[in-house]
Enzyme design. Sequence first.
Site, PDB file in Angstrom:
ATOM      1  N   CYS A 259      61.298 103.941 -45.582  1.00 33.60           N
ATOM      2  CA  CYS A 259      60.422 103.932 -46.757  1.00 33.60           C
ATOM      3  C   CYS A 259      58.984 103.523 -46.392  1.00 33.60           C
ATOM      4  O   CYS A 259      58.299 104.255 -45.687  1.00 33.60           O
ATOM      5  CB  CYS A 259      61.026 103.029 -47.831  1.00 33.60           C
ATOM      6  SG  CYS A 259      60.297 103.288 -49.474  1.00 33.60           S
ATOM      7  N   HIS A 349      66.105 105.422 -48.288  1.00 34.75           N
ATOM      8  CA  HIS A 349      66.785 104.134 -48.144  1.00 34.75           C
ATOM      9  C   HIS A 349      68.217 104.323 -47.646  1.00 34.75           C
ATOM     10  O   HIS A 349      69.107 104.598 -48.442  1.00 34.75           O
ATOM     11  CB  HIS A 349      66.829 103.403 -49.495  1.00 34.75           C
ATOM     12  CG  HIS A 349      65.524 102.861 -49.947  1.00 34.75           C
ATOM     13  ND1 HIS A 349      65.219 101.513 -49.900  1.00 34.75           N
ATOM     14  CD2 HIS A 349      64.427 103.467 -50.454  1.00 34.75           C
ATOM     15  CE1 HIS A 349      63.993 101.318 -50.364  1.00 34.75           C
ATOM     16  NE2 HIS A 349      63.491 102.491 -50.708  1.00 34.75           N
ATOM     17  N   GLU A 351      70.218 102.017 -46.737  1.00 34.45           N
ATOM     18  CA  GLU A 351      71.073 100.952 -47.281  1.00 34.45           C
ATOM     19  C   GLU A 351      71.532 101.291 -48.689  1.00 34.45           C
ATOM     20  O   GLU A 351      72.549 100.782 -49.155  1.00 34.45           O
ATOM     21  CB  GLU A 351      70.337  99.606 -47.268  1.00 34.45           C
ATOM     22  CG  GLU A 351      69.487  99.306 -48.463  1.00 34.45           C
ATOM     23  CD  GLU A 351      68.247 100.177 -48.585  1.00 34.45           C
ATOM     24  OE1 GLU A 351      67.667 100.230 -49.676  1.00 34.45           O
ATOM     25  OE2 GLU A 351      67.847 100.797 -47.587  1.00 34.45           O
TER      26      GLU A 351
END
Length: 374
Positions: A259, A349, A351
């Site tokens: 990001c 992202h 995660e």
Amino acid sequence: MTGTRTPAALVLEDGRVFRGAAYGARGRTLGEVVFCTGMTGYQETLTDPSYHRQIVVQTAPQIGNTGWNDEDDESARIWVSGYVLRDPARTPSNWRSTGSLDDALAGQGVVGVSEVDTRALTRHIREHGAMRAGVFSGDALGDTGDMVREVLASPPMKGADLAGEVTTARPYVVPAAGEPRFRVAALDLGIKSNTPRELSRRGIDLHVLPAGSDIEDVLAVEPDGVFLSNGPGDPETQEQAIELTKAVLGRQIPLFGICFGNQILGRALGLGTYKMRYGHRGINIPVLDAETGRVAITAQNHGFALEGEPGSRFSSPFGSARVSHYCANDGTVEGIRCDDVPAFSVQYHPEAAAGPHDAAPLFDRFVTLMEKSK
């Protein structure tokens, strides 16, 4: 929601006003209005530091159904400056819920507005772009002209230096789950809680450092790799992080950015960045791998992007590099990879809290990069 309906309004800098009912705290808030297309994960969205100083519009019509719980926060607090939704849940219903979304917003002083035509609002933002805005309710709700003038007096997102406002005040360590295999220095530009968990699961001792750290702080960790986190604001303002990244690249320490970290790596390699018209925010955005053609459905939250063309190669002060990923919707650069130094990054992202998990293997790629470097 309880009590008597209190009028509220979202006021845009171009003079457009969307009226509704107060939700969360009463009062006034200012920020950049953006929309998020995720149908789930509103708690993770609200606690994502990348949303600092933004008024988030939920495009999904019904919000708050699962309430608020003690497990899904992505940081220690709610970071959005304001919240806009259409149909708030009257009563939360979920076995993990410890309270309502309305109460969570009110408890942390986040001013919101409900009963808004979010479909019309989203179309307006798509056509005219993300812009400054304000949410006004209760005693703060006043003359339209006065409210517009307050919005116009607020700072724009272009040129905003915000990473220092969301970063950790002091270094801390998230230990590896099980036997430690690697030690990684993570630059906290607005890191989400699930990122250390994903790295820890792969046997990584994660040393999280403040955004103002320099190369000496990183080297003191004796890292096997360096991680650049997500975060808010304009990447052009992050001179310290960009210089740190250059120093890491010069020492050939494996580096992975996501990001905001993708934009920082790109600028360290000599690419420019620009403010997007309305950005990418949601958990359903398709990204193409330029080399394999494979598509990943990704979680994203950014209003700035790197300049470049899908699949193109470019020269940098650290050798050859390429645009490795791009958005299937509009061709925006979604990842870069270095050929001559061990570094890569993506605009999304991996995660992914809340979901999807298509990009989770990127953490494994980072581990492989560190294994090869060792």
